[in-house]
Design an enzyme around this catalytic site. Structure first.
Site, PDB file in Angstrom:
ATOM      1  N   GLY A 134      11.211  11.339  44.643  1.00  0.00           N
ATOM      2  CA  GLY A 134       9.756  11.140  44.521  1.00  0.00           C
ATOM      3  C   GLY A 134       9.082  10.946  45.859  1.00  0.00           C
ATOM      4  O   GLY A 134       8.700   9.826  46.219  1.00  0.00           O
ATOM      5  N   SER A 168      11.354  17.672  41.184  1.00  0.00           N
ATOM      6  CA  SER A 168      12.370  18.544  40.575  1.00  0.00           C
ATOM      7  C   SER A 168      13.190  17.763  39.564  1.00  0.00           C
ATOM      8  O   SER A 168      13.710  16.687  39.883  1.00  0.00           O
ATOM      9  CB  SER A 168      13.330  19.078  41.642  1.00  0.00           C
ATOM     10  OG  SER A 168      12.640  19.845  42.577  1.00  0.00           O
ATOM     11  N   GLU A 253      19.468  16.416  53.728  1.00  0.00           N
ATOM     12  CA  GLU A 253      18.685  17.300  52.863  1.00  0.00           C
ATOM     13  C   GLU A 253      18.586  18.710  53.425  1.00  0.00           C
ATOM     14  O   GLU A 253      18.481  19.676  52.686  1.00  0.00           O
ATOM     15  CB  GLU A 253      17.266  16.721  52.674  1.00  0.00           C
ATOM     16  CG  GLU A 253      16.441  17.567  51.732  1.00  0.00           C
ATOM     17  CD  GLU A 253      15.095  16.967  51.367  1.00  0.00           C
ATOM     18  OE1 GLU A 253      14.735  15.926  51.934  1.00  0.00           O
ATOM     19  OE2 GLU A 253      14.410  17.570  50.535  1.00  0.00           O
ATOM     20  N   ASN A 372       8.893  25.644  56.645  1.00  0.00           N
ATOM     21  CA  ASN A 372       9.403  26.135  57.929  1.00  0.00           C
ATOM     22  C   ASN A 372       8.449  25.826  59.078  1.00  0.00           C
ATOM     23  O   ASN A 372       8.888  25.610  60.203  1.00  0.00           O
ATOM     24  CB  ASN A 372       9.701  27.633  57.832  1.00  0.00           C
ATOM     25  CG  ASN A 372      10.972  27.876  57.046  1.00  0.00           C
ATOM     26  OD1 ASN A 372      11.325  27.070  56.187  1.00  0.00           O
ATOM     27  ND2 ASN A 372      11.669  28.947  57.343  1.00  0.00           N
TER      28      ASN A 372
HETATM   29  C1  LIG Z   1      11.398  24.359  44.663  1.00  0.00           C
HETATM   30  C2  LIG Z   1      10.784  23.091  45.208  1.00  0.00           C
HETATM   31  C3  LIG Z   1      11.331  21.861  44.860  1.00  0.00           C
HETATM   32  C4  LIG Z   1      10.747  20.678  45.317  1.00  0.00           C
HETATM   33  N1  LIG Z   1      11.267  19.492  44.896  1.00  0.00           N
HETATM   34  C5  LIG Z   1      10.679  18.338  45.276  1.00  0.00           C
HETATM   35  C6  LIG Z   1      11.176  17.098  44.801  1.00  0.00           C
HETATM   36  O1  LIG Z   1      12.113  17.040  44.007  1.00  0.00           O
HETATM   37  N2  LIG Z   1      10.557  15.973  45.181  1.00  0.00           N
HETATM   38  C7  LIG Z   1       9.498  15.968  46.047  1.00  0.00           C
HETATM   39  O2  LIG Z   1       9.019  14.911  46.392  1.00  0.00           O
HETATM   40  N3  LIG Z   1       9.003  17.139  46.522  1.00  0.00           N
HETATM   41  C8  LIG Z   1       9.567  18.324  46.162  1.00  0.00           C
HETATM   42  N4  LIG Z   1       9.059  19.520  46.606  1.00  0.00           N
HETATM   43  C9  LIG Z   1       7.863  19.511  47.430  1.00  0.00           C
HETATM   44  C10 LIG Z   1       8.046  19.999  48.855  1.00  0.00           C
HETATM   45  O3  LIG Z   1       8.756  19.060  49.614  1.00  0.00           O
HETATM   46  C11 LIG Z   1       6.647  20.277  49.410  1.00  0.00           C
HETATM   47  O4  LIG Z   1       6.127  21.391  48.685  1.00  0.00           O
HETATM   48  C12 LIG Z   1       6.645  20.594  50.876  1.00  0.00           C
HETATM   49  O5  LIG Z   1       7.060  19.478  51.621  1.00  0.00           O
HETATM   50  C13 LIG Z   1       5.251  21.050  51.334  1.00  0.00           C
HETATM   51  O6  LIG Z   1       4.260  20.167  50.909  1.00  0.00           O
HETATM   52  P1  LIG Z   1       2.965  20.719  50.129  1.00  0.00           P
HETATM   53  O7  LIG Z   1       3.409  21.593  49.030  1.00  0.00           O
HETATM   54  O8  LIG Z   1       2.101  19.554  49.821  1.00  0.00           O
HETATM   55  O9  LIG Z   1       2.205  21.652  51.183  1.00  0.00           O
HETATM   56  P2  LIG Z   1       1.199  21.204  52.312  1.00  0.00           P
HETATM   57  O10 LIG Z   1       1.755  20.051  53.060  1.00  0.00           O
HETATM   58  O11 LIG Z   1      -0.152  21.064  51.706  1.00  0.00           O
HETATM   59  O12 LIG Z   1       1.232  22.465  53.260  1.00  0.00           O
HETATM   60  C14 LIG Z   1       0.531  23.670  52.931  1.00  0.00           C
HETATM   61  C15 LIG Z   1       0.788  24.680  54.044  1.00  0.00           C
HETATM   62  O13 LIG Z   1       0.300  24.151  55.306  1.00  0.00           O
HETATM   63  C16 LIG Z   1       1.338  24.149  56.291  1.00  0.00           C
HETATM   64  N5  LIG Z   1       1.221  22.952  57.126  1.00  0.00           N
HETATM   65  C17 LIG Z   1       0.986  21.676  56.688  1.00  0.00           C
HETATM   66  N6  LIG Z   1       0.985  20.823  57.730  1.00  0.00           N
HETATM   67  C18 LIG Z   1       1.237  21.558  58.840  1.00  0.00           C
HETATM   68  C19 LIG Z   1       1.365  21.246  60.240  1.00  0.00           C
HETATM   69  N7  LIG Z   1       1.280  20.002  60.692  1.00  0.00           N
HETATM   70  N8  LIG Z   1       1.645  22.265  61.092  1.00  0.00           N
HETATM   71  C20 LIG Z   1       1.785  23.540  60.651  1.00  0.00           C
HETATM   72  N9  LIG Z   1       1.653  23.902  59.341  1.00  0.00           N
HETATM   73  C21 LIG Z   1       1.387  22.929  58.456  1.00  0.00           C
HETATM   74  C22 LIG Z   1       2.631  24.093  55.483  1.00  0.00           C
HETATM   75  O14 LIG Z   1       3.705  24.632  56.220  1.00  0.00           O
HETATM   76  C23 LIG Z   1       2.289  24.951  54.265  1.00  0.00           C
HETATM   77  O15 LIG Z   1       2.453  26.315  54.568  1.00  0.00           O
HETATM   78  C24 LIG Z   1       9.610  20.717  46.162  1.00  0.00           C
HETATM   79  C25 LIG Z   1       9.070  21.965  46.531  1.00  0.00           C
HETATM   80  C26 LIG Z   1       9.634  23.137  46.059  1.00  0.00           C
HETATM   81  C27 LIG Z   1       8.998  24.450  46.451  1.00  0.00           C
END
Ligand SMILES: Cc1cc2nc3c(=O)[nH]c(=O)nc-3n(C[C@H](O)[C@H](O)[C@H](O)COP(=O)(O)OP(=O)(O)OC[C@H]3O[C@@H](n4cnc5c(N)ncnc54)[C@H](O)[C@@H]3O)c2cc1C
Length: 386
Positions: A134, A168, A253, A372
């Site tokens: 979480g 997840s 991780e 990435n």
């Molecule tokens: C299959 C899957 C399983 C997952 N499972 C879990 C889980 O079990 N528990 C959990 O807590 N989370 C989980 N996640 C969440 C995952 O960790 C987040 O989706 C991820 O960390 C990105 O956060 P966000 O989706 O809020 O995107 P955002 O943080 O909103 O980012 C959106 C875009 O902006 C870019 N961006 C943001 N900040 C920057 C920066 N400083 N510099 C450059 N680019 C930037 C990002 O790279 C991305 O392309 C899961 C995600 C997926 C896809």
């Protein structure tokens, strides 16, 4: 600075690990012949089969590096690596226990109090209980300092309010490690004032709503906490230390074989096709992909050696995950271009189904566990570029 040497010295796998490989292959062979599971790509996320996890547990292959008193086998990290890579290679359904054992187990071992360790670890190693992670929230994914879920101190424990997203497997897990704010908001250090609590997902006040993947699968959830009580002894580590604890999870991780082997069954499928029909472009592509895979594998093993020494190779883990997940996505595209053509009235082969599922899963490979772009920020900072 730019020529600094990342920590990728290359250890060989010890003989005991290679001997174990044969045992794991034998087991998987029997299971495959018995049809006990259907091999799939991305099996560490999509292949949720608690009974299969329990079969592995009975062989001592879950939490196998943990101390015996916590249900482990005290085997080496390299033996654990071999078991994991063999499971991923055949696309075995390991999702039920994977993330919990990969990172929650080591987290609890390192920071959990005795009551936490005694209660949770052996049950995890027996695959009796499963964990969900979480961290992410609607406005806090990449930037966890924006987390708003809050735990308020009361007599005997904490009361949590807030919302997690992309959790997840939360709908099938028993517990979640919830990263939440316990200190005051607006502290000078934006990483201060966070804690980690173990929450029973059956507790009153929890609502778990599905978020469907584009494949239609129910993997993700939104998890809502409405005055959820958590007893004092379910706090991991110390209040306010949540940030550094979470960072310590990241090496685990981001560096494992699942960051470049999610697509292995597809790659193996292409090898079988090329063996039957060795078109030159298939052979060339397979050579290139295999070379990349071997390099990633060696990087991952080298990183494991650093983790085993108690180091926190955050930059190396970011490199493995960035290169590994890009390899996975590119592999899907390359295999798609080399797959045998099929007319729309022909039935789909097993390989076609594997490819179709992989194509739908692939966009998530470079997002989950830190995007990435974020990983490249980590790498750039280490080079003094940001
Ligand atoms: C299959 C899957 C399983 C997952 N499972 C879990 C889980 O079990 N528990 C959990 O807590 N989370 C989980 N996640 C969440 C995952 O960790 C987040 O989706 C991820 O960390 C990105 O956060 P966000 O989706 O809020 O995107 P955002 O943080 O909103 O980012 C959106 C875009 O902006 C870019 N961006 C943001 N900040 C920057 C920066 N400083 N510099 C450059 N680019 C930037 C990002 O790279 C991305 O392309 C899961 C995600 C997926 C896809």
């Amino acid at each position: 600075m730019i020529f600094q040497d990342p920590g990728f010295s290359l250890p060989e796998l010890p003989a005991a690990a290679e001997a174990l490989r044969e045992e794991v292959r034998g087991f998987l062979d029997v299971e495959l012949k018995a049809g006990s599971f259907e091999p799939c790509c991305n099996a560490w996320m999509d292949g949720h089969e608690p009974e299969f996890s329990r079969k592995l547990a009975r062989r001592g292959w879950i939490g196998m590096t943990w101390p015996r008193k916590y249900g482990g086998q005290e085997r080496s990290v390299f033996e654990n690596f071999v078991v994991n890579e063999e499971l991923l290679a055949v696309g075995a359904p390991v999702a039920a226990h994977w993330a919990g054992v990969r990172q929650t187990g080591p987290l609890l071992m390192r920071f959990g109090n005795d009551a936490i360790k005694d209660f949770f670890l052996a049950r995890m190693a027996r695959a009796e209980i499963f964990f969900s992670i979480g961290l992410s929230e609607p406005d806090a994914g990449s930037d966890l300092a924006q987390v708003r879920t809050r735990a308020r101190r009361i007599d005997g424990g904490w009361v949590i309010n807030g919302r997690k997203i992309w959790s997840s497997g939360a709908h099938r897990a028993d517990f979640m490690v919830v990263f939440c704010r316990t200190g005051a908001e607006g502290e000078a250090d934006r990483r201060a004032g966070f804690s980690q609590l173990i929450v029973d997902l059956k507790a009153p006040g929890i609502t778990i709503r599905p978020i469907y993947m584009m494949s239609g699968a129910h993997h993700f959830n939104e998890t809502i906490f409405d005055d959820v009580f958590v007893a004092d002894d379910r706090l991991i580590g110390k209040p306010g230390e949540g940030w550094s604890q979470v960072v310590s999870e990241l090496g685990y991780e981001r560096s494992g074989p699942e960051r470049f082997m999610s697509i292995f069954p597809l790659l193996a499928g292409l090898v079988r096709i090329a063996a039957a029909d060795p078109e030159l472009r298939r052979i060339v592509a397979l050579g290139q992909l295999t070379a990349r895979l071997w390099t990633l594998r060696r990087m991952s093993i080298a990183l494991l050696a650093l983790l085993a020494k108690g180091e926190s190779p955050e930059v190396e883990a970011a490199l493995v995950k960035d290169l590994g997940t890009r390899f996975e996505r590119e592999t899907v595209e390359i295999v798609r271009g080399l797959a045998p053509p099929r007319s729309s009235d022909e039935p789909a082969s097993e390989f076609d189904v594997l490819l179709a599922k992989c194509m739908l899963a692939a966009p998530a490979f470079t997002l989950r566990g830190g995007t990435n772009e974020i990983l490249r920020n980590v790498i750039a900072r280490s080079l003094g570029l940001r």
